[in-house]
Design a protein around this motif. Structure first.
Motif, mmCIF file in Angstrom:
data_model
loop_
_atom_site.group_PDB
_atom_site.id
_atom_site.type_symbol
_atom_site.label_atom_id
_atom_site.label_comp_id
_atom_site.label_asym_id
_atom_site.label_seq_id
_atom_site.Cartn_x
_atom_site.Cartn_y
_atom_site.Cartn_z
ATOM 1 N N UNK A 1 0.887 -1.310 -0.055
ATOM 2 C CA UNK A 1 -0.393 0.039 0.129
ATOM 3 C C UNK A 1 0.954 1.446 0.019
ATOM 4 N N UNK A 2 1.745 1.230 0.980
ATOM 5 C CA UNK A 2 3.084 2.101 0.957
ATOM 6 C C UNK A 2 3.480 2.600 -0.400
ATOM 7 N N UNK A 3 3.975 1.470 -0.996
ATOM 8 C CA UNK A 3 4.574 1.423 -2.130
ATOM 9 C C UNK A 3 4.000 2.209 -3.891
ATOM 10 N N UNK A 4 3.143 2.058 -3.825
ATOM 11 C CA UNK A 4 1.970 2.196 -4.085
ATOM 12 C C UNK A 4 1.476 3.448 -4.191
ATOM 13 N N UNK A 5 1.111 4.158 -3.252
ATOM 14 C CA UNK A 5 1.191 5.762 -2.866
ATOM 15 C C UNK A 5 1.654 6.429 -2.492
ATOM 16 N N UNK A 6 3.019 5.672 -2.429
ATOM 17 C CA UNK A 6 4.218 7.270 -3.030
ATOM 18 C C UNK A 6 5.321 6.115 -3.610
ATOM 19 N N UNK A 7 4.806 5.944 -5.225
ATOM 20 C CA UNK A 7 6.319 5.439 -6.095
ATOM 21 C C UNK A 7 7.662 5.248 -6.170
ATOM 22 N N UNK A 8 8.518 4.677 -6.156
ATOM 23 C CA UNK A 8 9.563 5.132 -6.063
ATOM 24 C C UNK A 8 10.685 5.073 -4.970
ATOM 25 N N UNK A 9 8.922 5.156 -3.807
ATOM 26 C CA UNK A 9 10.113 4.712 -2.870
ATOM 27 C C UNK A 9 9.967 3.298 -1.903
#
Length: 247
Positions: free
Chosen positions: A112-120
């Protein structure tokens, strides 16, 4: 712990992050030439202390291993390691890691986090525990809904996040069920991204898992990885062994 070691074989010096000029500290350690440098601070200790030590280290002298803590796990450290493979192999740190029981919760959070903040990356210092903290307080508030929101009352609410008959993973598909049970006066077993959200009656955390991490390279990109060595804080037992991250 032998007092004779202090000053001779061991140095312990405070690091004042508010000081822009750390030359005095750097010069002392370049002269001392330690085998191991323990850096306890935050991300700023990398450009302020670690890299200047590396730059001023005498030619031909064996370079130190750096042991850090979780708050040093940052983009600054990755950038430094990515541009210097010798340094990368001499860096390791300690920090929290998901327990076996919380792995599914952590994986859901990471996606969920990496979908919300691409590249993170979701494995930065404090991300999972901060997420767990927000939900733990929200759960505790629902458990004491008829009482004033005070620290002492929240301790009572936190104690109801373990010892229940239902496991509630802290992810979007399950948190509503957790709130409903707590409001109904029941206890739950809340499973966070890094372990069960379990506190004692005095508000002390009951457990967790620590690991030794290192920096590896995958597809040409540096990233944090587990070394395989962990410590269970509940029983004090270690498992696995330290394995350097692959180049």
């Amino acid at each position: 712990v032998d007092p004779l070691n202090l000053g001779m074989n061991v140095r312990i010096d405070p690091y004042d992050y508010t000081q822009a000029d750390q030359r005095g500290l750097i010069e002392q350690y370049v002269q001392f030439l330690p085998d191991i440098v323990v850096l306890a601070g935050t991300a700023d200790i990398v450009p302020n202390v670690m890299l200047p030590i590396e730059q001023q280290w005498p030619a031909g002298a064996p370079r130190p291993i750096y042991l850090t803590i979780d708050p040093v796990k940052s983009a600054e450290l990755l950038n430094a390691a990515a541009s210097n493979d010798d340094l990368r192999q001499r860096i390791r740190g300690t920090g929290t890691t998901p327990s076996v029981r919380s792995r599914a919760t952590y994986d859901a959070f990471r996606v969920s986090y990496e979908l919300r903040y691409p590249g993170s990356q979701a494995n930065g210092s404090g991300l999972g525990p901060s997420y767990d903290t927000v939900y733990a307080i929200a759960f505790a508030m629902s458990a004491i809904r008829d009482l004033p929101i005070t620290g002492q009352n929240l301790v009572q609410g936190l104690a109801r996040l373990s010892g229940g008959s239902s496991d509630i993973e802290v992810q979007s598909t399950q948190v509503l069920a957790g709130f409903q049970r707590l409001v109904a006066g029941l206890s739950i077993n809340a499973i966070g991204t890094f372990g069960p959200l379990a506190w004692g009656s005095n508000g002390a955390v009951l457990g967790g898992t620590l690991e030794v991490w290192c920096i590896g390279v995958a597809a040409g990109k540096a990233g944090y990885q587990s070394s395989g060595l962990t410590l269970d804080l509940v029983n004090g037992r270690t498992s696995g062994e330290f394995t350097p991250c692959p180049p």
